[in-house]
Scaffold this motif. Structure first.
Motif, PDB file in Angstrom:
ATOM      1  N   ASN A 176       0.698  -1.216  -0.148  1.00  0.00           N
ATOM      2  CA  ASN A 176      -0.090  -0.151   0.102  1.00  0.00           C
ATOM      3  C   ASN A 176       0.609   1.158   0.102  1.00  0.00           C
ATOM      4  OD1 ASN A 176       1.118  -0.171   2.586  1.00  0.00           O
ATOM      5  ND2 ASN A 176      -0.941  -0.087   3.685  1.00  0.00           N
ATOM      6  N   GLY A 177       2.036   1.287  -0.384  1.00  0.00           N
ATOM      7  CA  GLY A 177       3.013   2.341  -0.357  1.00  0.00           C
ATOM      8  C   GLY A 177       3.500   2.793   1.118  1.00  0.00           C
ATOM      9  N   THR A 178       3.322   1.975   2.024  1.00  0.00           N
ATOM     10  CA  THR A 178       3.690   2.127   3.349  1.00  0.00           C
ATOM     11  C   THR A 178       4.439   1.055   3.890  1.00  0.00           C
ATOM     12  OG1 THR A 178       1.863   3.784   3.908  1.00  0.00           O
ATOM     13  CG2 THR A 178       3.102   2.964   5.565  1.00  0.00           C
ATOM     14  N   ALA A 179       5.838   1.364   4.289  1.00  0.00           N
ATOM     15  CA  ALA A 179       6.835   0.220   4.778  1.00  0.00           C
ATOM     16  C   ALA A 179       7.163   0.712   6.165  1.00  0.00           C
ATOM     17  CB  ALA A 179       7.792   0.228   3.841  1.00  0.00           C
ATOM     18  N   LEU A 180       7.345  -0.198   6.840  1.00  0.00           N
ATOM     19  CA  LEU A 180       8.168  -0.430   8.495  1.00  0.00           C
ATOM     20  C   LEU A 180       9.300  -0.904   8.417  1.00  0.00           C
ATOM     21  CD1 LEU A 180       7.067   0.537  11.209  1.00  0.00           C
ATOM     22  CD2 LEU A 180       6.170  -1.630  11.506  1.00  0.00           C
ATOM     23  N   VAL A 181      10.379  -0.050   8.725  1.00  0.00           N
ATOM     24  CA  VAL A 181      11.695  -0.151   8.975  1.00  0.00           C
ATOM     25  C   VAL A 181      11.982  -0.290  10.226  1.00  0.00           C
ATOM     26  CG1 VAL A 181      14.001  -0.050   7.985  1.00  0.00           C
ATOM     27  CG2 VAL A 181      12.079   0.432   6.335  1.00  0.00           C
ATOM     28  N   GLN A 182      12.574  -1.395  10.698  1.00  0.00           N
ATOM     29  CA  GLN A 182      13.294  -1.518  12.122  1.00  0.00           C
ATOM     30  C   GLN A 182      14.605  -1.180  12.102  1.00  0.00           C
ATOM     31  OE1 GLN A 182      11.690  -5.297  13.499  1.00  0.00           O
ATOM     32  NE2 GLN A 182      10.210  -4.256  14.805  1.00  0.00           N
ATOM     33  N   CYS A 183      15.214  -0.419  12.939  1.00  0.00           N
ATOM     34  CA  CYS A 183      16.289  -0.093  13.210  1.00  0.00           C
ATOM     35  C   CYS A 183      16.934  -0.424  14.152  1.00  0.00           C
ATOM     36  CB  CYS A 183      16.874   1.439  12.437  1.00  0.00           C
ATOM     37  SG  CYS A 183      16.185   1.942  11.003  1.00  0.00           S
ATOM     38  N   PHE A 184      17.895  -1.422  14.559  1.00  0.00           N
ATOM     39  CA  PHE A 184      18.398  -1.792  15.840  1.00  0.00           C
ATOM     40  C   PHE A 184      19.833  -1.330  16.191  1.00  0.00           C
ATOM     41  CE2 PHE A 184      15.340  -5.056  14.563  1.00  0.00           C
ATOM     42  CZ  PHE A 184      14.294  -5.442  15.731  1.00  0.00           C
ATOM     43  N   LEU A 185      19.919  -0.690  17.452  1.00  0.00           N
ATOM     44  CA  LEU A 185      21.313  -0.408  17.848  1.00  0.00           C
ATOM     45  C   LEU A 185      21.828  -1.329  18.418  1.00  0.00           C
ATOM     46  CD1 LEU A 185      20.931   3.527  18.873  1.00  0.00           C
ATOM     47  CD2 LEU A 185      22.439   2.647  17.273  1.00  0.00           C
ATOM     48  N   HIS A 186      23.038  -1.827  18.026  1.00  0.00           N
ATOM     49  CA  HIS A 186      23.810  -3.065  18.652  1.00  0.00           C
ATOM     50  C   HIS A 186      25.203  -2.455  19.062  1.00  0.00           C
ATOM     51  CE1 HIS A 186      24.541  -7.315  19.391  1.00  0.00           C
ATOM     52  NE2 HIS A 186      25.805  -7.224  18.784  1.00  0.00           N
ATOM     53  N   PRO A 187      25.452  -2.518  20.329  1.00  0.00           N
ATOM     54  CA  PRO A 187      24.495  -3.348  21.470  1.00  0.00           C
ATOM     55  C   PRO A 187      23.321  -2.476  21.858  1.00  0.00           C
ATOM     56  CG  PRO A 187      27.102  -2.927  21.959  1.00  0.00           C
ATOM     57  CD  PRO A 187      26.654  -2.357  20.639  1.00  0.00           C
ATOM     58  N   GLN A 188      22.375  -3.175  22.349  1.00  0.00           N
ATOM     59  CA  GLN A 188      21.288  -2.398  22.796  1.00  0.00           C
ATOM     60  C   GLN A 188      21.272  -1.043  23.483  1.00  0.00           C
ATOM     61  OE1 GLN A 188      18.615  -3.536  21.091  1.00  0.00           O
ATOM     62  NE2 GLN A 188      17.088  -2.209  21.684  1.00  0.00           N
ATOM     63  N   ARG A 226      10.134   1.084  19.641  1.00  0.00           N
ATOM     64  CA  ARG A 226       9.022   0.204  20.317  1.00  0.00           C
ATOM     65  C   ARG A 226      10.144  -1.125  20.166  1.00  0.00           C
ATOM     66  NH1 ARG A 226       4.062  -0.631  16.590  1.00  0.00           N
ATOM     67  NH2 ARG A 226       3.353   1.288  17.550  1.00  0.00           N
ATOM     68  N   GLU A 227       9.946  -1.826  21.187  1.00  0.00           N
ATOM     69  CA  GLU A 227      10.419  -3.303  21.635  1.00  0.00           C
ATOM     70  C   GLU A 227      11.891  -3.204  20.978  1.00  0.00           C
ATOM     71  OE1 GLU A 227       8.289  -6.045  19.170  1.00  0.00           O
ATOM     72  OE2 GLU A 227       6.334  -5.826  20.205  1.00  0.00           O
ATOM     73  N   GLY A 228      12.731  -2.044  21.680  1.00  0.00           N
ATOM     74  CA  GLY A 228      14.078  -2.064  21.834  1.00  0.00           C
ATOM     75  C   GLY A 228      14.567  -1.599  20.333  1.00  0.00           C
ATOM     76  N   ALA A 229      13.922  -1.130  19.689  1.00  0.00           N
ATOM     77  CA  ALA A 229      14.220  -0.695  18.165  1.00  0.00           C
ATOM     78  C   ALA A 229      13.536   0.668  17.735  1.00  0.00           C
ATOM     79  CB  ALA A 229      13.906  -1.819  17.070  1.00  0.00           C
ATOM     80  N   LEU A 230      14.288   1.295  16.772  1.00  0.00           N
ATOM     81  CA  LEU A 230      13.718   2.604  16.084  1.00  0.00           C
ATOM     82  C   LEU A 230      12.676   2.054  14.926  1.00  0.00           C
ATOM     83  CD1 LEU A 230      16.677   5.102  16.377  1.00  0.00           C
ATOM     84  CD2 LEU A 230      14.497   5.030  17.849  1.00  0.00           C
ATOM     85  N   GLU A 231      11.541   2.194  15.072  1.00  0.00           N
ATOM     86  CA  GLU A 231      10.677   1.831  13.749  1.00  0.00           C
ATOM     87  C   GLU A 231      10.550   3.077  12.997  1.00  0.00           C
ATOM     88  OE1 GLU A 231       7.982  -1.945  15.241  1.00  0.00           O
ATOM     89  OE2 GLU A 231       7.012   0.005  15.303  1.00  0.00           O
ATOM     90  N   LEU A 232      10.969   3.064  11.841  1.00  0.00           N
ATOM     91  CA  LEU A 232      10.660   4.142  10.675  1.00  0.00           C
ATOM     92  C   LEU A 232       9.379   3.686   9.957  1.00  0.00           C
ATOM     93  CD1 LEU A 232      12.023   6.867  10.301  1.00  0.00           C
ATOM     94  CD2 LEU A 232      13.335   5.665   8.686  1.00  0.00           C
ATOM     95  N   THR A 233       8.448   4.470   9.935  1.00  0.00           N
ATOM     96  CA  THR A 233       7.445   4.337   9.034  1.00  0.00           C
ATOM     97  C   THR A 233       7.653   5.319   7.962  1.00  0.00           C
ATOM     98  OG1 THR A 233       5.884   3.565  10.924  1.00  0.00           O
ATOM     99  CG2 THR A 233       4.874   4.209   8.999  1.00  0.00           C
ATOM    100  N   VAL A 234       7.504   4.348   6.849  1.00  0.00           N
ATOM    101  CA  VAL A 234       7.866   5.411   5.612  1.00  0.00           C
ATOM    102  C   VAL A 234       6.535   5.166   4.791  1.00  0.00           C
ATOM    103  CG1 VAL A 234       9.477   5.717   3.564  1.00  0.00           C
ATOM    104  CG2 VAL A 234      10.305   4.705   5.705  1.00  0.00           C
TER     105      VAL A 234
END
Length: 234
Positions: A31-43, A106-114
């Motif tokens: 639908n033209g919208t994507a959800l990308v999760q970016c995890f910083l490691h170490p948390q 959210r849940e230990g990650a940065l969620e980027l809604t594009v």
């Protein structure tokens, strides 16, 4: 003094290089919208990390003000959109455009809604995270996520396009056959007419030749008859 600075830098570089941004391999959007999760490691965030081997601790102060920018390409620096995230306050989106980003934790990650993506935007995208506060200023770039944008409803799928093209080709072939039929009939009629005219011309020429031969033969016979009568009288 210089020796002290070099010593501090030598100690900080391994710590800096130990922090990285991990992203999922592929994300599919219809639908033209994507959800990308970016995890910083170490948390860095106070959540349980889904990543394996996360025994290391984040070596910097807990981030509060940061900006997440979406870069297009594996090594490119083309900015698609960005979002400023204040972990102690509301979310602030970046500049408005065709493609917009909205970040949240959210849940230990940065969620980027594009949002606002099209099928032509299918490419590899990397998360570029800048931490402004608390100091020091930090910047980390992810390994990249392939965002696959499926075609919209107004664009038929490749299979449908093939069917449409096949139908168009069949329609063109039918039209060609319909137009070819009258043309072939006209050609046949013209050939028959030409043959008929040629036959008439040949017949007329043959008739003229016969008449000419008769006109030549008749005077010869008359002269011979006259000469024959004169000889008899003598």
């Amino acid at each position: 003094m210089a020796l002290f600075v070099l010593t501090v830098l030598s100690l900080c570089l391994p710590v800096w290089s130990a922090v990285k941004v991990v992203q999922p391999y592929k994300v599919v959007s219809s639908n033209g919208t994507a959800l990308v999760q970016c995890f910083l490691h170490p948390q860095s965030f106070h959540h349980q990390s889904p990543l394996p081997n996360n025994d290391l601790s984040y070596p910097f102060p807990e981030p509060e003000d940061l900006r997440v920018t979406l870069l297009r390409g594996l090594h490119g620096s083309t900015k698609i959109c960005s979002s400023i995230l204040n972990l102690t306050g509301p979310i602030e989106t970046g500049e408005e455009g065709e493609v917009q980003c909205s970040a949240q934790r959210r849940e230990g990650a940065l969620e980027l809604t594009v949002s606002g993506l099209r099928a032509t935007d299918t490419d590899l995208y990397r998360c570029d995270i800048e931490i402004f506060y608390p100091p020091p200023y930090l910047r980390f770039t992810g390994n990249g996520t392939l965002i696959h944008i499926l075609g919209s409803a107004d664009c038929p799928a490749p299979g449908a396009q093939r069917q449409i093209s096949n139908k168009e080709d069949e329609g063109e072939e039918d039209e060609d056959e319909e137009t070819a039929a009258p043309v072939s009939v006209l050609v046949i009629v013209l050939v028959i007419l030409v043959l008929f005219v040629l036959i008439i011309i040949m017949y007329l020429q043959a008739s003229q030749c016969d008449r000419g031969r008769r006109e030549i033969i008749r005077p010869v016979h008359t002269v011979d008859a006259a000469a024959f009568s004169c000889e008899n009288l003598a």
